[in-house]
Design a protein around this motif. Structure first.
Motif, mmCIF file in Angstrom:
data_model
loop_
_atom_site.group_PDB
_atom_site.id
_atom_site.type_symbol
_atom_site.label_atom_id
_atom_site.label_comp_id
_atom_site.label_asym_id
_atom_site.label_seq_id
_atom_site.Cartn_x
_atom_site.Cartn_y
_atom_site.Cartn_z
ATOM 1 N N VAL A 24 18.618 13.753 28.539
ATOM 2 C CA VAL A 24 18.650 14.949 29.375
ATOM 3 C C VAL A 24 18.856 14.604 30.847
ATOM 4 N N GLU A 25 18.102 13.630 31.342
ATOM 5 C CA GLU A 25 18.166 13.282 32.764
ATOM 6 C C GLU A 25 19.573 12.892 33.184
ATOM 7 N N ASP A 26 20.233 12.038 32.389
ATOM 8 C CA ASP A 26 21.587 11.601 32.730
ATOM 9 C C ASP A 26 22.582 12.749 32.647
ATOM 10 N N VAL A 27 22.456 13.589 31.632
ATOM 11 C CA VAL A 27 23.390 14.714 31.481
ATOM 12 C C VAL A 27 23.260 15.683 32.651
ATOM 13 N N VAL A 28 22.030 15.937 33.077
ATOM 14 C CA VAL A 28 21.824 16.833 34.221
ATOM 15 C C VAL A 28 22.416 16.211 35.486
ATOM 16 N N LYS A 29 22.133 14.939 35.711
ATOM 17 C CA LYS A 29 22.541 14.269 36.951
ATOM 18 C C LYS A 29 24.047 14.090 37.041
ATOM 19 N N TYR A 30 24.681 13.693 35.928
ATOM 20 C CA TYR A 30 26.091 13.312 35.997
ATOM 21 C C TYR A 30 27.054 14.363 35.440
ATOM 22 N N VAL A 31 26.547 15.353 34.691
ATOM 23 C CA VAL A 31 27.438 16.347 34.081
ATOM 24 C C VAL A 31 27.130 17.757 34.578
ATOM 25 N N VAL A 32 25.892 18.207 34.391
ATOM 26 C CA VAL A 32 25.547 19.584 34.759
ATOM 27 C C VAL A 32 25.752 19.810 36.255
ATOM 28 N N LYS A 33 25.394 18.845 37.069
ATOM 29 C CA LYS A 33 25.532 18.995 38.527
ATOM 30 C C LYS A 33 26.989 19.217 38.920
ATOM 31 N N HIS A 72 35.117 24.005 27.748
ATOM 32 C CA HIS A 72 36.032 22.874 27.574
ATOM 33 C C HIS A 72 35.885 21.872 28.721
ATOM 34 N N TYR A 73 35.702 22.383 29.931
ATOM 35 C CA TYR A 73 35.509 21.506 31.085
ATOM 36 C C TYR A 73 34.202 20.725 30.955
ATOM 37 N N PHE A 74 33.151 21.408 30.491
ATOM 38 C CA PHE A 74 31.873 20.727 30.287
ATOM 39 C C PHE A 74 32.037 19.614 29.257
ATOM 40 N N TRP A 75 32.758 19.883 28.172
ATOM 41 C CA TRP A 75 33.003 18.885 27.134
ATOM 42 C C TRP A 75 33.744 17.674 27.721
ATOM 43 N N GLN A 76 34.736 17.929 28.555
ATOM 44 C CA GLN A 76 35.486 16.838 29.180
ATOM 45 C C GLN A 76 34.578 15.986 30.070
ATOM 46 N N LEU A 77 33.684 16.634 30.814
ATOM 47 C CA LEU A 77 32.751 15.901 31.667
ATOM 48 C C LEU A 77 31.826 15.019 30.838
ATOM 49 N N LEU A 78 31.346 15.545 29.707
ATOM 50 C CA LEU A 78 30.492 14.749 28.824
ATOM 51 C C LEU A 78 31.232 13.506 28.329
ATOM 52 N N CYS A 79 32.452 13.721 27.838
ATOM 53 C CA CYS A 79 33.232 12.596 27.313
ATOM 54 C C CYS A 79 33.489 11.562 28.402
ATOM 55 N N ARG A 80 33.818 12.026 29.615
ATOM 56 C CA ARG A 80 34.098 11.106 30.715
ATOM 57 C C ARG A 80 32.862 10.299 31.086
ATOM 58 N N TYR A 81 31.700 10.977 31.151
ATOM 59 C CA TYR A 81 30.488 10.267 31.551
ATOM 60 C C TYR A 81 30.099 9.193 30.524
#
Length: 307
Positions: free
Chosen positions: A107-116, A289-298
């Motif tokens: 959760v911490e990494d997803v919030v910091k690097y994707v959700v933000k 779709h943009y959120f999915w791309q951010l997840l894959c990139r991170y």
């Protein structure tokens, strides 16, 4: 009488009978007496003047008419779920919503690097961020109630779009004064000599640990079981047992010197993976779709060591 005028309850019972292969099994799911289901289905058959069920061996299956009714009921439920999501968007007065499930340790990494980053690009989109076990997550994605997930476990999920990334190694998490803390790596035989902390059986991490211990012929006998990583971390910090997770999951306690992460000397531990899951049959909104791309990139960058 038109189909739309028939009571929905018996049709929902018919759908469950088809899903679970019998009246008694459907009644168990509903938590009611099987006779109640039988009476409702008999009423529906009399009203339609068509047989809806037939017996094949020990199982009950739907007739052609029954299948038509059940299929229409399933489509109706899906349309209602989509409508509820649209109404939810309006209630939040947002430009849409995204439902995401993320394993607790990530959760911490997803919030910091994707959700933000996502929120900066789509500030009006409502993000519903949840945690939960992988089994429930897969079910919710399949039903269309969750758009995507970040899960951790030995395998992905059949029937879903899945991108897997290495996130290991899984480590023994101990305080600095613990006997294991000074080891460069730790084997299963050594771990079996200490008090252990387990996660709930539905956690992907615990499925990894069960598989690792089983492959070595060692019985996993924990002293504690938790359904929150924070609980397992607290127990480990108190010196009450060895917790198991990846070093990425506890970056801050490691940086403060409160805990030590000792890699487990086992192939499965070294090759542990997280999985990005979504239903390929469900079309994502541009925001999702943009959120999915951010997840894959991170997670791709993390796997390569670029983060």
């Amino acid at each position: 009488m038109m189909l739309s005028t028939y009571p929905e309850k018996p049709i929902s019972y018919l759908y469950l009978v088809g899903e679970h292969g019998g009246i008694r099994r459907a009644a168990d799911v509903l938590g009611i007496n099987p006779s109640v289901v039988s009476r409702q289905l008999s009423f529906l058959e009399r009203s339609l003047q068509l047989p809806l069920l037939e017996r094949r061996g020990r199982n009950v299956v739907l007739t052609e008419a029954g299948l038509l009714l059940a299929d229409e009921y399933a489509r109706t439920c899906l349309r209602r779920e989509q409508l509820e999501r649209q109404l939810q968007d309006l209630r939040h007065m947002r430009g849409g919503s995204i439902n995401i499930r993320v394993g607790q340790g990530m959760v911490e990494d997803v919030v910091k690097y994707v959700v933000k980053e996502f929120s900066a690009a789509y500030p009006s989109v409502f993000v519903n961020l949840m945690s939960g076990d992988m089994q429930t997550t897969v079910m919710l994605i399949t039903k269309g109630e969750v758009d995507m997930s970040v899960s951790f476990g030995p395998t992905g999920a059949h029937g879903l779009t899945c991108h897997s990334f290495n996130r290991g190694p899984i480590c023994a998490i101990v305080p600095p004064e613990h006997p294991v803390a000074s080891l460069p790596s730790v084997g299963i035989a050594e771990l079996g000599q200490h008090r252990l902390i387990a996660m709930n059986e539905n956690f992907g991490l615990q499925r990894y640990m069960n598989a690792i211990f089983k492959s070595e012929g060692v019985i996993y006998t924990p002293s504690y079981c938790c359904n929150l990583f924070s609980s397992a971390i607290a127990l480990s910090q108190a010196g009450l047992g060895i917790a198991f997770m990846t070093a990425q999951s506890i970056k801050e306690p490691l940086a403060r010197g409160e805990l030590v992460a000792v890699p487990i000397n086992h192939r499965l531990a070294r090759e542990s993976q997280c999985h990005l899951l979504r239903n390929g049959d469900h079309r994502l909104t541009p925001a999702a779709h943009y959120f999915w791309q951010l997840l894959c990139r991170y997670f791709n960058a993390e796997e390569k060591g670029d983060i």
